[in-house]
Design a protein around this motif. Structure first.
Motif, PDB file in Angstrom:
ATOM      1  N   VAL A  85      -4.163  -3.556   7.569  1.00 59.12           N
ATOM      2  CA  VAL A  85      -2.555  -3.252   6.969  1.00 59.12           C
ATOM      3  C   VAL A  85      -1.678  -3.678   8.043  1.00 59.12           C
ATOM      4  O   VAL A  85      -1.876  -3.664   9.352  1.00 59.12           O
ATOM      5  CB  VAL A  85      -2.511  -1.842   6.729  1.00 59.12           C
ATOM      6  CG1 VAL A  85      -3.482  -1.513   5.268  1.00 59.12           C
ATOM      7  CG2 VAL A  85      -2.959  -0.852   7.708  1.00 59.12           C
TER       8      VAL A  85
ATOM      9  N   PHE B   9      -0.701   9.568   5.988  1.00 57.79           N
ATOM     10  CA  PHE B   9      -1.608   9.100   4.972  1.00 57.79           C
ATOM     11  C   PHE B   9      -3.248   8.689   5.510  1.00 57.79           C
ATOM     12  O   PHE B   9      -3.370   8.047   6.370  1.00 57.79           O
ATOM     13  CB  PHE B   9      -1.320   7.638   4.186  1.00 57.79           C
ATOM     14  CG  PHE B   9       0.144   8.097   3.822  1.00 57.79           C
ATOM     15  CD1 PHE B   9       0.623   8.556   2.428  1.00 57.79           C
ATOM     16  CD2 PHE B   9       1.192   7.659   4.547  1.00 57.79           C
ATOM     17  CE1 PHE B   9       1.788   8.464   2.025  1.00 57.79           C
ATOM     18  CE2 PHE B   9       2.642   7.625   4.009  1.00 57.79           C
ATOM     19  CZ  PHE B   9       2.920   8.049   2.990  1.00 57.79           C
ATOM     20  N   ASP B  10      -4.102   9.103   4.606  1.00 61.71           N
ATOM     21  CA  ASP B  10      -5.553   8.606   5.062  1.00 61.71           C
ATOM     22  C   ASP B  10      -5.544   7.383   4.080  1.00 61.71           C
ATOM     23  O   ASP B  10      -5.409   7.363   2.688  1.00 61.71           O
ATOM     24  CB  ASP B  10      -6.652   9.809   4.645  1.00 61.71           C
ATOM     25  CG  ASP B  10      -6.687  10.626   5.503  1.00 61.71           C
ATOM     26  OD1 ASP B  10      -6.794  10.302   6.924  1.00 61.71           O
ATOM     27  OD2 ASP B  10      -7.064  11.959   5.357  1.00 61.71           O
ATOM     28  N   ILE B  11      -5.781   6.149   4.675  1.00 58.15           N
ATOM     29  CA  ILE B  11      -5.863   5.011   3.979  1.00 58.15           C
ATOM     30  C   ILE B  11      -7.437   4.319   4.150  1.00 58.15           C
ATOM     31  O   ILE B  11      -8.245   4.608   4.814  1.00 58.15           O
ATOM     32  CB  ILE B  11      -5.092   4.045   4.409  1.00 58.15           C
ATOM     33  CG1 ILE B  11      -5.117   3.674   5.923  1.00 58.15           C
ATOM     34  CG2 ILE B  11      -3.725   4.510   4.341  1.00 58.15           C
ATOM     35  CD1 ILE B  11      -4.360   2.438   6.539  1.00 58.15           C
TER      36      ILE B  11
ATOM     37  N   LEU C 271       0.648  -1.220   0.071  1.00 56.63           N
ATOM     38  CA  LEU C 271      -0.129   0.056   0.015  1.00 56.63           C
ATOM     39  C   LEU C 271       0.939   1.358  -0.191  1.00 56.63           C
ATOM     40  O   LEU C 271       0.578   2.184  -0.723  1.00 56.63           O
ATOM     41  CB  LEU C 271      -0.835  -0.056   1.299  1.00 56.63           C
ATOM     42  CG  LEU C 271      -1.926   1.148   1.313  1.00 56.63           C
ATOM     43  CD1 LEU C 271      -2.963   0.846   0.258  1.00 56.63           C
ATOM     44  CD2 LEU C 271      -2.782   1.016   2.784  1.00 56.63           C
ATOM     45  N   ILE C 272       1.929   1.194   0.840  1.00 62.44           N
ATOM     46  CA  ILE C 272       2.906   2.349   0.921  1.00 62.44           C
ATOM     47  C   ILE C 272       4.330   2.090   0.858  1.00 62.44           C
ATOM     48  O   ILE C 272       4.545   1.160   1.628  1.00 62.44           O
ATOM     49  CB  ILE C 272       2.300   3.201   2.067  1.00 62.44           C
ATOM     50  CG1 ILE C 272       1.048   3.700   2.362  1.00 62.44           C
ATOM     51  CG2 ILE C 272       3.338   4.364   2.387  1.00 62.44           C
ATOM     52  CD1 ILE C 272       0.604   4.307   3.466  1.00 62.44           C
TER      53      ILE C 272
ATOM     54  N   THR D 165      -1.232  -4.657   2.616  1.00 60.65           N
ATOM     55  CA  THR D 165      -2.458  -5.394   3.055  1.00 60.65           C
ATOM     56  C   THR D 165      -2.026  -6.767   3.003  1.00 60.65           C
ATOM     57  O   THR D 165      -1.323  -7.467   2.298  1.00 60.65           O
ATOM     58  CB  THR D 165      -3.648  -5.141   2.005  1.00 60.65           C
ATOM     59  OG1 THR D 165      -3.053  -5.586   0.707  1.00 60.65           O
ATOM     60  CG2 THR D 165      -3.935  -3.614   1.978  1.00 60.65           C
TER      61      THR D 165
ATOM     62  N   GLU E  95      -8.922  -1.056   5.442  1.00 63.39           N
ATOM     63  CA  GLU E  95      -8.588  -2.405   5.194  1.00 63.39           C
ATOM     64  C   GLU E  95      -7.352  -2.795   6.294  1.00 63.39           C
ATOM     65  O   GLU E  95      -6.829  -1.824   6.859  1.00 63.39           O
ATOM     66  CB  GLU E  95      -8.016  -2.501   3.869  1.00 63.39           C
ATOM     67  CG  GLU E  95      -8.653  -2.457   2.450  1.00 63.39           C
ATOM     68  CD  GLU E  95      -7.812  -2.434   1.132  1.00 63.39           C
ATOM     69  OE1 GLU E  95      -7.219  -3.544   1.017  1.00 63.39           O
ATOM     70  OE2 GLU E  95      -7.668  -1.264   0.676  1.00 63.39           O
TER      71      GLU E  95
ATOM     72  N   LYS F 219      -7.553   6.054   9.155  1.00 59.06           N
ATOM     73  CA  LYS F 219      -8.660   5.619   8.371  1.00 59.06           C
ATOM     74  C   LYS F 219      -9.835   6.425   8.693  1.00 59.06           C
ATOM     75  O   LYS F 219     -10.787   5.942   9.746  1.00 59.06           O
ATOM     76  CB  LYS F 219      -8.766   3.868   9.082  1.00 59.06           C
ATOM     77  CG  LYS F 219      -7.742   2.850   8.697  1.00 59.06           C
ATOM     78  CD  LYS F 219      -8.209   1.657   9.054  1.00 59.06           C
ATOM     79  CE  LYS F 219      -7.361   0.512   8.682  1.00 59.06           C
ATOM     80  NZ  LYS F 219      -7.487  -0.687   9.306  1.00 59.06           N
TER      81      LYS F 219
ATOM     82  N   LEU G 134      -0.632   7.248   9.829  1.00 61.43           N
ATOM     83  CA  LEU G 134      -1.988   6.671   9.105  1.00 61.43           C
ATOM     84  C   LEU G 134      -3.335   7.047   9.697  1.00 61.43           C
ATOM     85  O   LEU G 134      -3.212   6.969  10.993  1.00 61.43           O
ATOM     86  CB  LEU G 134      -1.691   5.139   8.877  1.00 61.43           C
ATOM     87  CG  LEU G 134      -0.543   4.456   8.456  1.00 61.43           C
ATOM     88  CD1 LEU G 134      -0.712   3.050   8.350  1.00 61.43           C
ATOM     89  CD2 LEU G 134      -0.391   4.807   7.114  1.00 61.43           C
TER      90      LEU G 134
END
Ligand code: PRP
Ligand code: MN
Ligand code: MG
Length: 182
Positions: A155, A148-150, A10-11, A174, A153, A133, A131
């Protein structure tokens, strides 16, 4: 390492590194070197990688404090009721404090922590999370610095675990659903 357990990256390590530099600049702009050092408070264990990198990226002196907490209630969802397993070693009264978190999920832990730390009368108290969510939030917490807005899911990596594993991955990925079901 962890062959086949990670469904997707993801990152990346580079993206994390760039973001840490950016966040460090923001924090340092707001907290120039002053009469007392900035205090970074980390809640064990997820945020340790982020704290270690952030502290070294910050061009101002910081002091490191750690807390360990455990939330009461079911193990699958946090209740927001928290017990302190390890408290700060130092008083934070009249200090500039930044809480360093790896991820804000429901926000329950952090909401409790902010109230607890605020009662110790710091000069300032902010939150820096790598992070967040937005779709999982149950209680809104004021967060000044967000990496980061993710998506909502599961992670892992860069400190984040599943059953204490995967914290040592240098990137955030993920988890393959087969890992949960086995
Ligand atoms: C995770 C994560 C955050 C918290 C976020 O920690 O590191 O600290 O959950 O969840 P919330 O917003 O729903 O409260 P965890 O309790 O898994 O412990 P760990 O840091 O040791 O992995
Ligand atoms: Mn944590
Ligand atoms: Mg965890």
């Amino acid at each position: 390492m962890y062959d086949g357990d990670i469904a997707s990256v993801l990152i990346t390590e580079q993206e994390i590194s760039d973001k840490v530099t950016e966040l460090a600049k923001q924090v340092a702009d707001d907290h120039p070197e002053g009469d007392s050092d900035l205090v970074l408070i980390t809640v064990l264990k997820g945020a340790v990688m982020f704290m270690a990198d952030l502290a070294r990226a910050l061009p101002v002196p910081v002091q490191l404090e750690f807390m360990a907490v455990s939330s009461y209630g079911s193990s699958t969802s946090s209740s927001g009721v928290v017990r302190i397993l390890k408290d700060l070693d130092r008083d934070i009264a009249d200090r500039n404090v930044v809480i360093v978190e790896d991820i804000i999920d429901s926000g329950l832990t952090l909401s409790w922590l902010l109230k607890n730390l605020q009662s110790r009368r710091p000069r300032s108290l902010e939150v820096c999370t790598l992070l967040r969510k937005p779709d999982a939030v149950k209680v809104e917490v004021p967060v000044k610095y967000v990496g980061f807005d993710i998506p909502n899911e599961f992670v892992v990596g860069y400190g984040l675990d599943y059953a204490e594993r995967y914290r040592d991955l240098p990137y955030i990925g993920t988890l393959d659903p087969k890992v949960y079901s086995s």
